[in-house]
Design a protein around this motif. Structure first.
Motif, PDB file in Angstrom:
ATOM      1  N   ASN A   1     -12.583  87.561  -6.380  1.00  0.00           N
ATOM      2  CA  ASN A   1     -11.714  88.720  -6.596  1.00  0.00           C
ATOM      3  C   ASN A   1     -10.242  88.348  -6.507  1.00  0.00           C
ATOM      4  OD1 ASN A   1     -13.630  90.644  -7.170  1.00  0.00           O
ATOM      5  ND2 ASN A   1     -14.022  91.089  -5.009  1.00  0.00           N
ATOM      6  N   ALA A   2      -9.915  87.506  -5.543  1.00  0.00           N
ATOM      7  CA  ALA A   2      -8.514  87.105  -5.370  1.00  0.00           C
ATOM      8  C   ALA A   2      -8.021  86.372  -6.617  1.00  0.00           C
ATOM      9  CB  ALA A   2      -8.380  86.222  -4.131  1.00  0.00           C
ATOM     10  N   VAL A   3      -8.814  85.406  -7.083  1.00  0.00           N
ATOM     11  CA  VAL A   3      -8.412  84.612  -8.249  1.00  0.00           C
ATOM     12  C   VAL A   3      -8.279  85.512  -9.482  1.00  0.00           C
ATOM     13  CG1 VAL A   3      -9.157  82.796  -9.854  1.00  0.00           C
ATOM     14  CG2 VAL A   3      -9.410  82.458  -7.379  1.00  0.00           C
ATOM     15  N   SER A   4      -9.285  86.346  -9.697  1.00  0.00           N
ATOM     16  CA  SER A   4      -9.266  87.147 -10.926  1.00  0.00           C
ATOM     17  C   SER A   4      -8.189  88.226 -10.863  1.00  0.00           C
ATOM     18  CB  SER A   4     -10.642  87.744 -11.201  1.00  0.00           C
ATOM     19  OG  SER A   4     -11.118  88.422 -10.068  1.00  0.00           O
ATOM     20  N   GLN A   5      -7.994  88.812  -9.694  1.00  0.00           N
ATOM     21  CA  GLN A   5      -6.939  89.835  -9.572  1.00  0.00           C
ATOM     22  C   GLN A   5      -5.562  89.242  -9.812  1.00  0.00           C
ATOM     23  OE1 GLN A   5      -6.718  92.281  -5.961  1.00  0.00           O
ATOM     24  NE2 GLN A   5      -8.948  92.520  -6.098  1.00  0.00           N
ATOM     25  N   ALA A   6      -5.326  88.086  -9.224  1.00  0.00           N
ATOM     26  CA  ALA A   6      -4.013  87.447  -9.399  1.00  0.00           C
ATOM     27  C   ALA A   6      -3.789  87.095 -10.870  1.00  0.00           C
ATOM     28  CB  ALA A   6      -3.920  86.200  -8.523  1.00  0.00           C
ATOM     29  N   ALA A   7      -4.876  86.632 -11.529  1.00  0.00           N
ATOM     30  CA  ALA A   7      -4.745  86.286 -12.954  1.00  0.00           C
ATOM     31  C   ALA A   7      -4.521  87.547 -13.785  1.00  0.00           C
ATOM     32  CB  ALA A   7      -5.987  85.541 -13.422  1.00  0.00           C
ATOM     33  N   MET A   8      -5.295  88.591 -13.489  1.00  0.00           N
ATOM     34  CA  MET A   8      -5.175  89.827 -14.272  1.00  0.00           C
ATOM     35  C   MET A   8      -3.767  90.414 -14.157  1.00  0.00           C
ATOM     36  SD  MET A   8      -7.725  90.748 -16.172  1.00  0.00           S
ATOM     37  CE  MET A   8      -8.129  92.477 -16.374  1.00  0.00           C
ATOM     38  N   ALA A   9      -3.179  90.325 -12.983  1.00  0.00           N
ATOM     39  CA  ALA A   9      -1.830  90.875 -12.800  1.00  0.00           C
ATOM     40  C   ALA A   9      -0.853  90.236 -13.788  1.00  0.00           C
ATOM     41  CB  ALA A   9      -1.367  90.641 -11.367  1.00  0.00           C
ATOM     42  N   GLU A  10      -1.022  88.957 -14.035  1.00  0.00           N
ATOM     43  CA  GLU A  10      -0.147  88.258 -14.990  1.00  0.00           C
ATOM     44  C   GLU A  10      -0.548  88.560 -16.431  1.00  0.00           C
ATOM     45  OE1 GLU A  10       2.587  86.688 -14.022  1.00  0.00           O
ATOM     46  OE2 GLU A  10       1.969  87.344 -12.019  1.00  0.00           O
ATOM     47  N   ILE A  11      -1.876  88.659 -16.635  1.00  0.00           N
ATOM     48  CA  ILE A  11      -2.380  88.907 -17.998  1.00  0.00           C
ATOM     49  C   ILE A  11      -1.845  90.230 -18.542  1.00  0.00           C
ATOM     50  CG2 ILE A  11      -4.469  89.463 -19.313  1.00  0.00           C
ATOM     51  CD1 ILE A  11      -5.941  87.418 -17.403  1.00  0.00           C
ATOM     52  N   TYR A  12      -1.802  91.257 -17.688  1.00  0.00           N
ATOM     53  CA  TYR A  12      -1.334  92.575 -18.122  1.00  0.00           C
ATOM     54  C   TYR A  12      -0.016  92.503 -18.864  1.00  0.00           C
ATOM     55  CZ  TYR A  12      -4.809  94.998 -15.274  1.00  0.00           C
ATOM     56  OH  TYR A  12      -5.991  95.465 -14.762  1.00  0.00           O
ATOM     57  N   ARG A  13       0.846  91.626 -18.404  1.00  0.00           N
ATOM     58  CA  ARG A  13       2.199  91.589 -18.969  1.00  0.00           C
ATOM     59  C   ARG A  13       2.223  91.090 -20.419  1.00  0.00           C
ATOM     60  NH1 ARG A  13       6.062  88.744 -15.820  1.00  0.00           N
ATOM     61  NH2 ARG A  13       4.566  87.455 -14.678  1.00  0.00           N
ATOM     62  N   HIS A  14       1.152  90.413 -20.809  1.00  0.00           N
ATOM     63  CA  HIS A  14       1.089  89.910 -22.187  1.00  0.00           C
ATOM     64  C   HIS A  14       0.174  90.756 -23.065  1.00  0.00           C
ATOM     65  CE1 HIS A  14       2.886  85.958 -21.193  1.00  0.00           C
ATOM     66  NE2 HIS A  14       2.382  86.243 -20.000  1.00  0.00           N
ATOM     67  N   TRP A  15      -0.461  91.739 -22.432  1.00  0.00           N
ATOM     68  CA  TRP A  15      -1.603  92.393 -23.080  1.00  0.00           C
ATOM     69  C   TRP A  15      -1.213  93.713 -23.707  1.00  0.00           C
ATOM     70  CZ3 TRP A  15      -6.671  93.926 -20.021  1.00  0.00           C
ATOM     71  CH2 TRP A  15      -7.700  94.172 -20.952  1.00  0.00           C
ATOM     72  N   LYS A  16      -0.600  93.633 -24.873  1.00  0.00           N
ATOM     73  CA  LYS A  16      -0.235  94.858 -25.581  1.00  0.00           C
ATOM     74  C   LYS A  16      -0.600  94.681 -27.048  1.00  0.00           C
ATOM     75  CE  LYS A  16       3.500  96.406 -22.599  1.00  0.00           C
ATOM     76  NZ  LYS A  16       3.680  95.153 -21.809  1.00  0.00           N
ATOM     77  N   THR A  17      -1.390  95.616 -27.558  1.00  0.00           N
ATOM     78  CA  THR A  17      -1.722  95.550 -28.979  1.00  0.00           C
ATOM     79  C   THR A  17      -0.507  95.988 -29.779  1.00  0.00           C
ATOM     80  OG1 THR A  17      -4.006  96.067 -28.440  1.00  0.00           O
ATOM     81  CG2 THR A  17      -3.332  96.343 -30.732  1.00  0.00           C
ATOM     82  N   PRO A  18      -0.062  95.159 -30.712  1.00  0.00           N
ATOM     83  CA  PRO A  18       1.108  95.533 -31.496  1.00  0.00           C
ATOM     84  C   PRO A  18       0.872  96.815 -32.293  1.00  0.00           C
ATOM     85  CG  PRO A  18       0.238  93.386 -32.183  1.00  0.00           C
ATOM     86  CD  PRO A  18      -0.597  93.854 -31.049  1.00  0.00           C
ATOM     87  N   GLN A  19       1.919  97.566 -32.504  1.00  0.00           N
ATOM     88  CA  GLN A  19       1.796  98.833 -33.240  1.00  0.00           C
ATOM     89  C   GLN A  19       1.621  98.610 -34.734  1.00  0.00           C
ATOM     90  OE1 GLN A  19       1.802 102.322 -32.292  1.00  0.00           O
ATOM     91  NE2 GLN A  19       1.026 101.193 -30.540  1.00  0.00           N
ATOM     92  N   ARG A  20       2.071  97.486 -35.214  1.00  0.00           N
ATOM     93  CA  ARG A  20       2.054  97.258 -36.669  1.00  0.00           C
ATOM     94  C   ARG A  20       1.222  96.031 -37.019  1.00  0.00           C
ATOM     95  NH1 ARG A  20       6.618  99.789 -38.796  1.00  0.00           N
ATOM     96  NH2 ARG A  20       7.108  98.214 -40.336  1.00  0.00           N
ATOM     97  N   GLY A  21       0.807  96.012 -38.287  1.00  0.00           N
ATOM     98  CA  GLY A  21       0.082  94.836 -38.768  1.00  0.00           C
ATOM     99  C   GLY A  21      -1.412  95.058 -38.813  1.00  0.00           C
ATOM    100  N   LYS A  22      -2.039  94.410 -39.768  1.00  0.00           N
ATOM    101  CA  LYS A  22      -3.475  94.570 -39.979  1.00  0.00           C
ATOM    102  C   LYS A  22      -4.261  93.836 -38.889  1.00  0.00           C
ATOM    103  CE  LYS A  22      -6.808  93.805 -43.757  1.00  0.00           C
ATOM    104  NZ  LYS A  22      -6.938  93.290 -45.129  1.00  0.00           N
ATOM    105  N   ARG A  23      -5.348  94.436 -38.441  1.00  0.00           N
ATOM    106  CA  ARG A  23      -6.202  93.806 -37.432  1.00  0.00           C
ATOM    107  C   ARG A  23      -7.646  93.731 -37.922  1.00  0.00           C
ATOM    108  NH1 ARG A  23      -3.512  93.166 -32.909  1.00  0.00           N
ATOM    109  NH2 ARG A  23      -5.314  92.688 -31.615  1.00  0.00           N
ATOM    110  N   CYS A  24      -8.362  92.770 -37.401  1.00  0.00           N
ATOM    111  CA  CYS A  24      -9.803  92.713 -37.659  1.00  0.00           C
ATOM    112  C   CYS A  24     -10.540  93.310 -36.476  1.00  0.00           C
ATOM    113  CB  CYS A  24     -10.269  91.272 -37.877  1.00  0.00           C
ATOM    114  SG  CYS A  24     -12.078  91.129 -37.864  1.00  0.00           S
ATOM    115  N   GLY A  25     -11.448  94.223 -36.756  1.00  0.00           N
ATOM    116  CA  GLY A  25     -12.379  94.706 -35.731  1.00  0.00           C
ATOM    117  C   GLY A  25     -13.695  93.979 -35.940  1.00  0.00           C
ATOM    118  N   TYR A  26     -14.089  93.169 -34.973  1.00  0.00           N
ATOM    119  CA  TYR A  26     -15.327  92.400 -35.089  1.00  0.00           C
ATOM    120  C   TYR A  26     -16.416  93.187 -34.377  1.00  0.00           C
ATOM    121  CZ  TYR A  26     -18.082  88.097 -35.549  1.00  0.00           C
ATOM    122  OH  TYR A  26     -19.025  87.156 -35.903  1.00  0.00           O
ATOM    123  N   PHE A  27     -17.284  93.821 -35.181  1.00  0.00           N
ATOM    124  CA  PHE A  27     -18.333  94.703 -34.628  1.00  0.00           C
ATOM    125  C   PHE A  27     -19.590  93.877 -34.383  1.00  0.00           C
ATOM    126  CE2 PHE A  27     -16.911  99.050 -36.638  1.00  0.00           C
ATOM    127  CZ  PHE A  27     -15.666  98.905 -36.035  1.00  0.00           C
TER     128      PHE A  27
END
Ligand code: 26Q
Length: 762
Positions: free
Chosen positions: A28-54
């Motif tokens: 939990n400690a390792v994953s929480q610390a990593a997730m806290a940093e990941i959040y800052r990079h984790w934003k889906t851009p508003q523009r541009g085409k995306r692939c949805g892999y179903f």
């Protein structure tokens, strides 16, 4: 990019404030610390085409090590924990997320990682099964299945998006679909894409008024029914008769995914007619093909006509086929569809009528015919592009499986040969070899695998070769220690490790391997087989719980293993191990410790294979047929650097027209002896009749030996023994290295880029 110091500070804090005698707390400690940093990079851009892999499957495996590696903090985390007296590798206790059966699901997971690594905007949409592929153990040699409780250690890598839940309607009841979003982290590039997995939940958790009214049982039933939709992954790779629960799963996946995508479009002020400008949906086999009528339904609800809605779909959906097995092409009866999703049935009928108006009415192109819906036909009809997963497979699709479609729409068909992510399947599982490569050729090859060819000049360098041999030895030592702990069998590290790991299926011919092991054993006992180098035959495979013959083969191999491992006369030469609960994490250890990779499916049956690529990259020779991607492996590495045997796909087809397997036995008494052992009392199946059933599958009825096990046996054994003879020589080492150096094509980085360019047009 990623802030290491901030991560390490937070990790330190978390560790200092928790009881870290518990592995879970460290996790939990390792994953929480990593997730806290990941959040800052984790934003889906508003523009541009995306692939949805179903995909109904994402076979992710263990996330912690690969996430830390891709974030560039694997070593730092290891050291930080070590300073506190903690071992990062204690986290090997945590479960794999086995939300997939085999190749198709693992491919989806590799694609996600590769897309993020190359900043390709692709998100996965799947199901958050409460229980993944079952846990396998052997009891007296029989496969036993128990629940795979992959959430036992929690799921620290996902976040529940309560606010983004949607409602999915069935004829008889409705449920909520709640998304759990998992970050997909690119290799050291700061990109984070999303894997969105849907969980089914009841609309009303507890209706206490009904409880008061004495209807508590009814309430409980409704909760159970809702939660059952994502309760468990169907453990059937390659085909299963259509069951209502499976149909609900498939519809739930696509309805929830499309609803959430439509909402996002609305939020961004994007008109649905622009769907194909903003999205492309890749359908991973037929399992999510109901997305097509569901998309039409949602568009109609927005006021579009059926014709316009269909036209939009034709520009938005693409389809990948993963198998030519007839029993795996999904179809649904009208009765079942009308009972569960009547609104979809109506649309399917409309599609059929429309296709007919377009003049599409050949026998093999019906979408709906005789009250049955054919999902592959619907997919090919609608999809902008249809792809097979290896050159040979795509040719078979065009010439055979989808022949009628190919004459109608040749431009739709395209090949994208599968690949594997070299991060998990080389950097992570074989760190010593990866470091040695980097020492020789510098970096850059990790995300551009064809560059690994730069090691070619070192193939004849004494020191490099010695280092390769030494690393393989140390990987074997690590695997042997693990196997001894888990299976209780000791494998000497100087043995050849000859490995077949994959789902158990008749067409994959584990039985052929088993019979050859028996043949070798008999030859050693009688003294007829000389100069045989010590070999450990490793098997790993799960059988679908209802697949009787597959389970029988597991029992047979376990009986062979028991007999051989107990025979002190051959102890210095032969070992047989069938590992229990083969999964992604086990594979990581096995692949880099093997010398011979068994890829022995009947030619024409294995669409691609991806295990074959993992072994190749880790410096293993292929003992295989000219099937699936083996063909391309030989093209890249040279057939002379592998051990190829058996009928080709064309020959196999010809042979089967007039084939009498008993004639093969007449000419080969040693093979006959091995086959007879199924029924002559050499082995016991505890009165189940299983071994006799295997015997009959080889010799009885019109379909006797469907997969040419006996026909190919002789050439198989010759190839196997020639590999054995060459092992340990300079020539053999060269073959291993030629395979590694020529594995560049099989990076899924290449596959995903081909999809992005040729299919998704991103
Ligand atoms: C279908 C209906 C009901 C229940 C289950 C299924 C089902 C589930 C899984 C059908 C098929 C699968 C999986 C198929 C699969 O894994 N195919 C493999 O895909 C790999 C990736 O392309 C190829 O490399 C393999 O050759 C192919 O066998």
């Amino acid at each position: 990019m990623f802030d290491k110091d901030s991560f390490l500070r937070r990790l330190d804090e978390l560790i200092n404030t928790q009881d870290v005698s518990d592995v879970k707390a460290v996790y939990n400690a390792v994953s929480q610390a990593a997730m806290a940093e990941i959040y800052r990079h984790w934003k889906t851009p508003q523009r541009g085409k995306r692939c949805g892999y179903f995909s109904a499957e994402f076979l992710i495996g263990r996330a912690v090590f690969s996430n830390l590696m891709n974030l560039g903090i694997l070593q730092e985390t290891k050291s930080a924990l070590a300073e506190k007296g903690l071992d990062l590798y204690a986290l090997e206790e945590i479960e794999d997320a086995a939300l997939g059966n085999g190749g198709l699901g693992r491919l989806a997971a590799c694609f996600l990682e590769c897309a993020a690594t190359h900043a390709i905007p692709m998100d996965g949409y799947g199901l958050r099964y409460r229980y993944g592929l079952f846990k396998q153990s052997f009891e007296n040699g029989f496969q036993k299945e128990t629940a795979d409780d992959w959430l036992a250690f929690g799921d620290p890598w996902s976040i529940r998006k309560e606010a983004e839940r949607v409602k999915v309607d069935f004829a008889d009841f409705s449920v909520y679909a709640v998304p759990y979003d998992t970050p997909v982290i690119g290799y050291k590039n700061g990109v984070v894409n999303t894997l969105r997995l849907w969980q089914s939940e009841p609309i009303e958790k507890f209706n206490f008024a009904l409880f008061d009214g004495g209807q508590g049982e009814q309430v409980a039933k409704e909760v159970f029914q809702a939660e059952s939709i994502t309760a468990v992954l169907y453990p059937n790779d390659n085909g299963d008769e259509g069951k209502t629960l499976r149909l609900r799963q498939e519809y739930f996946l696509v309805s929830a995914s499309l609803q959430s995508i439509f909402k996002r479009q609305k939020n961004r002020g994007r008109d649905e007619s622009k769907l194909c400008e903003d999205y492309v949906f890749q359908l991973n086999d037929t399992h999510p093909v109901l997305a097509i009528p569901e998309c039409i339904r949602l568009l109609e609800a927005e006021g579009y006509t059926f014709e316009t809605a269909l036209a939009i779909c034709k520009k938005t959906f693409c389809f990948t086929n993963h198998t030519v097995l007839a029993e795996a092409l999904e179809k649904w009866s009208g009765t079942r569809l009308r009972a569960v999703i009547p609104q979809i049935w109506t649309i399917l009928e409309k599609i059929q009528a429309y296709a007919e108006k377009e003049g599409i009415c050949k026998v093999d192109t019906y979408i709906v015919k005789d009250d049955t819906a054919y999902m592959a036909n619907l997919a090919v009809y609608t999809a902008k592009k249809v792809n097979g997963v290896a050159q040979m497979h795509t040719e078979i699709l065009k010439a055979d499986t989808f022949r009628a479609w190919y004459t109608l729409f040749p431009e739709k068909f395209i090949n994208v040969t599968n690949g594997i992510t070299p991060r998990r399947w080389f950097l992570l599982n074989n760190p010593l070899m990866a470091a040695e490569i980097t020492r020789r050729i510098g970096d850059g090859w990790e995300t551009d695998l064809p560059q690994i060819a730069k090691i070619k000049p070192y193939i004849y360098d004494e020191k490099f070769r010695a280092r390769f041999t030494e690393i393989k030895r140390s990987n074997k030592r690590r695997l042997a220690a693990y196997i001894e702990r888990r299976e209780g069998i000791r494998l000497p590290e100087h043995f050849i490790f000859d490995t077949q790991v994959k789902r158990l299926h008749e067409y994959k011919r584990q039985l052929l391997n088993a019979l050859s092991v028996l043949y070798i054993y008999n030859g050693l006992k009688s003294g007829e087989l000389k100069d045989f180098k010590p070999t450990a035959f490793l098997f790993g495979a799960k059988s679908a719980p209802g697949y009787y013959l597959a389970k029988a083969v597991i029992k047979f191999i376990n009986e062979i293993a028991r007999k051989i491992n107990a025979d002190s006369e051959v102890a210095a030469l032969l070992k047989v191990v069938f590992v229990q609960n083969y999964n992604v994490s086990y594979a990581e250890k096995i692949v880099c410790a093997s010398d011979i990779s068994e890829q022995i499916s009947m030619a024409g049956m294995e669409a691609s294979g991806t295990g074959n690529m993992k072994f190749m990259l880790n410096g293993t020779v292929t003992l295989g047929t000219l099937d699936g991607a083996n063909v391309e492996i030989c093209e890249e590495a040279g057939q002379e650097n592998n051990y190829i045997f058996g009928a080709t796909a064309r020959e196999a087809e010809l042979v089967k027209r007039a084939y009498d397997p008993s004639k093969v036995l007449e000419k080969n008494p040693a093979l006959k002896k091995a086959v007879d052992s199924l029924v002559d009392g050499t082995f016991t199946d505890d009165g189940t009749g299983m071994l006799k059933a295997v015997h009959e599958s080889l010799l009885c009825g019109a379909e006797a030996d469907r997969y040419l096990v006996l026909y190919d046996f002789d050439s198989y054994v010759k190839a196997k023994l020639s590999a054995n003879r060459e092992y340990g020589t300079e020539a053999f080492t060269t073959k291993c290295l030629e395979n590694m150096a020529n594995a560049g094509k099989f990076s899924a980085d290449r596959s995903v880029k081909e999809y992005a360019k040729l299919i998704w047009e991103l």
